[in-house]
Design an enzyme around this catalytic site. Structure first.
Site: not given
Ligand code: CAA
Length: 382
Positions: A126, A130, A156, A339, A365, A367
């Protein structure tokens, strides 16, 4: 781990290579210039069954192997990053259903996606959420056998062209990441209350359809919820573990495409009475570009293989390959422009497009700062 392609994967790699060289390479510059979504490329992918790659055979798929899919994405990205993204996002939008859907939901949604009749999208980000998707504000409120979606999603990919959109929304806004649920919006382009606004003026992947989605009381049947209420956030992250190697493969293809072009140019371009490829300064640049590209490929194959083997360590490997391959793509394409010199700086040659396209792979996906966070967490948590 040494990952080699099996015979079937090599055959798919070869046929995709020939297909894209003949049909997509001649379109790449135009797709970039016009910034229009290339429906003709969608037709080519449909006709040659490339959309079937991420799916297992029971849903009309061809492989279901991450390695096979990512090898194909790499081949397409060598000539056109926008076209490669169409394949990668088809997988991204379908993974939530493959990982979190019931057998009935999979039978209902996947076959039309596997044959490419429908395009998919994944709506997580959103405007104000992000890197931190748990901070999302889009709501899904239960009303009998339905949910009503209100709010907006941003950035999106395929947002304005997808028929099947997996939307993540808060069913319990007080529960943080545990209040997120996932829903499949089917026939999204005909959905009452859903509007897609195209985002213009992108630096790269200019033919890709990137949209802001507005949900104004969009009704979705409860039977389209993936998993239980509150399961959505973990599902979203599990999907990203599988899709990040796809973006890494896109970056890898961009890097390889730029390296191939720059090496060919260096052999042809003469200065001071000889080909510039004979100068050690250029040779060292090409050698570094090759080393970075090969290292990225090894990591993309490794992460993809872990997914296929259902082995542990996928979360970190996916983040590492996305980080390394996208940084490699940025460096390699920048050096390719160098180059080519002045010719590299104009759009008569493809390397400036490749450099612009490479940038997004460090951003979407997650940063590369988020990838480092994911890698460090995996490392420190053991
Ligand atoms: N798989 C499954 N569960 C997971 C996990 C994983 N890889 N990583 C964490 N979890 C679980 C944790 O264990 C936790 O579980 P509990 O609540 O039961 O303990 C829960 O998920 C929450 O985890 P966190 O507290 O670690 O979550 P967070 O809010 O701190 O966020 C983050 C973690 C890694 C920063 C995550 O928010 C993230 O990856 N952010 C980036 C978002 C992103 O990549 N967006 C891309 C959008 S899509 C796109 O870009 C597509 C396009 O245009 C082509």
């Amino acid at each position: 781990m040494d990952v080699r392609l099996n015979e079937e994967q090599q055959a798919i790699q070869q046929s995709v290579r020939e297909l894209v060289r003949g049909k997509i390479a001649p379109r790449a510059a135009d797709i970039d210039r016009s910034a229009e979504f290339p429906w003709d490329v969608v037709d080519i992918f449909r006709k040659h069954d490339l959309f079937a790659l991420p799916f297992p055979p029971e849903y009309g798929g061809l492989s279901g192997s991450a390695l096979t899919l990512n090898v194909a994405i790499e081949e397409v990205a060598k000539v056109c990053a926008t076209s490669a993204l169409i394949l990668a996002v088809q997988a991204l939008g379908c993974h939530p259903i493959m990982l979190g859907g019931t057998p009935e939901q999979q039978r209902r949604f996947l076959p039309a996606l596997a044959c490419g009749e429908k395009l998919a999208a994944y709506a997580l980000s959103e405007s104000s959420a992000g890197s931190d998707p748990a901070g999302m504000e889009t709501r899904a409120q239960r009303r009998g056998d339905e949910y009503v979606l209100t709010g907006a999603k941003n950035w999106i990919t395929n947002g304005g062209v997808a028929d099947t959109i997996v939307v993540f929304a808060k069913t319990d806004p007080r529960a943080g990441s545990k209040g997120v649920s996932a829903f499949v919006l089917d026939n999204a382009r005909a959905c009452k209350g859903l509007t897609a606004t195209l985002i213009h003026g992108k630096l790269g992947i200019r033919g890709s359809n990137t949209a802001e989605l507005h949900f104004d009381d969009v009704v979705v049947p409860a039977g389209n919820r993936l998993g239980e209420e509150g399961d959505g956030f973990k599902l979203a992250l599990r999907v990203l573990d599988r899709s990040r190697p796809g973006v890494a493969a896109q970056a890898l293809g961009i890097a390889q495409g730029a390296l191939d072009y720059a090496a060919g140019y260096a052999r042809e371009r003469h200065q001071f009475g000889k080909a510039i490829a004979e100068f050690q300064g250029i040779q060292f640049m090409l050698a570094d570009m090759d080393a970075q590209t090969e290292a990225a490929r090894a990591m993309v194959y490794h992460a993809s293989n872990l997914i296929d083997m259902k082995a542990p360590g996928v979360t970190a490997a996916a983040a590492i390959c996305k980080l390394l391959a996208s940084d490699a793509a940025m460096r390699v394409t920048t050096d390719a422009v160098q180059i080519l010199g002045g010719y590299g700086y104009v759009n008569e040659y493809p390397v400036e497009r490749m450099m612009r396209d490479a940038k997004i792979t460090q951003i979407y996906e997650g940063t590369n700062q988020i990838q480092r966070l994911v890698i460090a967490r995996s490392l420190l948590q053991g």
